[in-house]
Write a protein that holds these residues in place. Structure first.
Motif, PDB file in Angstrom:
ATOM      1  N   TRP A 141       0.816  -1.226   0.000  1.00 46.54           N
ATOM      2  CA  TRP A 141       0.000   0.000   0.000  1.00 46.54           C
ATOM      3  C   TRP A 141       0.840   1.263   0.000  1.00 46.54           C
ATOM      4  CZ3 TRP A 141       0.114   3.615   3.932  1.00 46.54           C
ATOM      5  CH2 TRP A 141       0.697   3.223   5.142  1.00 46.54           C
ATOM      6  N   LYS A 142       2.051   1.179   0.560  1.00 48.13           N
ATOM      7  CA  LYS A 142       2.900   2.370   0.595  1.00 48.13           C
ATOM      8  C   LYS A 142       3.466   2.708  -0.775  1.00 48.13           C
ATOM      9  CE  LYS A 142       4.362   2.023   5.386  1.00 48.13           C
ATOM     10  NZ  LYS A 142       5.472   1.704   6.292  1.00 48.13           N
ATOM     11  N   GLU A 143       3.465   1.718  -1.685  1.00 48.72           N
ATOM     12  CA  GLU A 143       4.011   1.953  -3.028  1.00 48.72           C
ATOM     13  C   GLU A 143       2.949   2.418  -4.020  1.00 48.72           C
ATOM     14  OE1 GLU A 143       6.968  -1.479  -3.920  1.00 48.72           O
ATOM     15  OE2 GLU A 143       5.468  -2.191  -2.480  1.00 48.72           O
ATOM     16  N   MET A 144       1.698   2.308  -3.639  1.00 51.59           N
ATOM     17  CA  MET A 144       0.630   2.655  -4.579  1.00 51.59           C
ATOM     18  C   MET A 144       0.434   4.167  -4.653  1.00 51.59           C
ATOM     19  SD  MET A 144      -2.005  -0.368  -3.584  1.00 51.59           S
ATOM     20  CE  MET A 144      -3.150  -0.102  -4.888  1.00 51.59           C
ATOM     21  N   ALA A 145       0.025   4.615  -5.858  1.00 48.75           N
ATOM     22  CA  ALA A 145      -0.217   6.046  -6.039  1.00 48.75           C
ATOM     23  C   ALA A 145      -1.391   6.481  -5.181  1.00 48.75           C
ATOM     24  CB  ALA A 145      -0.516   6.319  -7.512  1.00 48.75           C
ATOM     25  N   ILE A 146      -1.282   7.670  -4.620  1.00 46.49           N
ATOM     26  CA  ILE A 146      -2.354   8.200  -3.793  1.00 46.49           C
ATOM     27  C   ILE A 146      -3.502   8.644  -4.700  1.00 46.49           C
ATOM     28  CG2 ILE A 146      -2.983  10.037  -2.184  1.00 46.49           C
ATOM     29  CD1 ILE A 146      -0.088   9.960  -1.194  1.00 46.49           C
ATOM     30  N   GLY A 147      -4.728   8.210  -4.359  1.00 54.14           N
ATOM     31  CA  GLY A 147      -5.879   8.583  -5.180  1.00 54.14           C
ATOM     32  C   GLY A 147      -6.866   9.409  -4.388  1.00 54.14           C
TER      33      GLY A 147
END
Ligand code: SF4
Ligand code: SF4
Length: 112
Positions: free
Chosen positions: A13-19
């Motif tokens: 989750w820390k690597e995913m783009a913030i949406g």
């Protein structure tokens, strides 16, 4: 049948783009949503009693309260008028449905 067991690394989750972030607030004003409609509300300024109900119920904030005086044929003077912003009105008809004096007619949009 042999099933290949390839391991796929999913991002954490820390690597995913913030949406879900609006970086440019107010940008919905740039999108004119009013071209969806097939019927458009027309307000009869003489019938309108300035109750503001259409302004409250419009889901698109397309009813405008204007500092525009109006004198009816019966010589009643109003200091304000209500009008429709057709750039954003989607033609849902809620304003016409709720107007207590039936001052709003839904009329077909003319296509040129
Ligand atoms: S028809 Fe619907 S969107 Fe258009 S002004 Fe009336 S309530 Fe608003
Ligand atoms: S609901 Fe009808 S009477 Fe009331 S402000 Fe709107 S148009 Fe006028």
């Amino acid at each position: 049948m042999e099933v290949s067991r390839m391991s796929v690394r999913l991002p954490g989750w820390k690597e995913m783009a913030i949406g879900g972030i609006i970086v440019n607030p107010g940008n919905s004003l740039e999108y004119k949503t009013g071209d969806w409609k097939v019927l458009m509300p027309v307000i009869d300024q003489d019938k309108c009693i300035r109750c503001r109900i259409c302004w409250y119920v419009c889901p698109d904030n397309a009813i405008k309260e204007l500092d525009k005086p109006h004198t009816t044929k019966a010589k009643r003077v109003y200091k304000i008028s209500y009008d429709v912003d057709y750039d954003y009105c989607k033609g849902c008809g809620m304003c016409a449905q709720e107007c207590p004096v039936k001052a709003i007619d839904m009329v077909p949009v003319e296509v040129s």
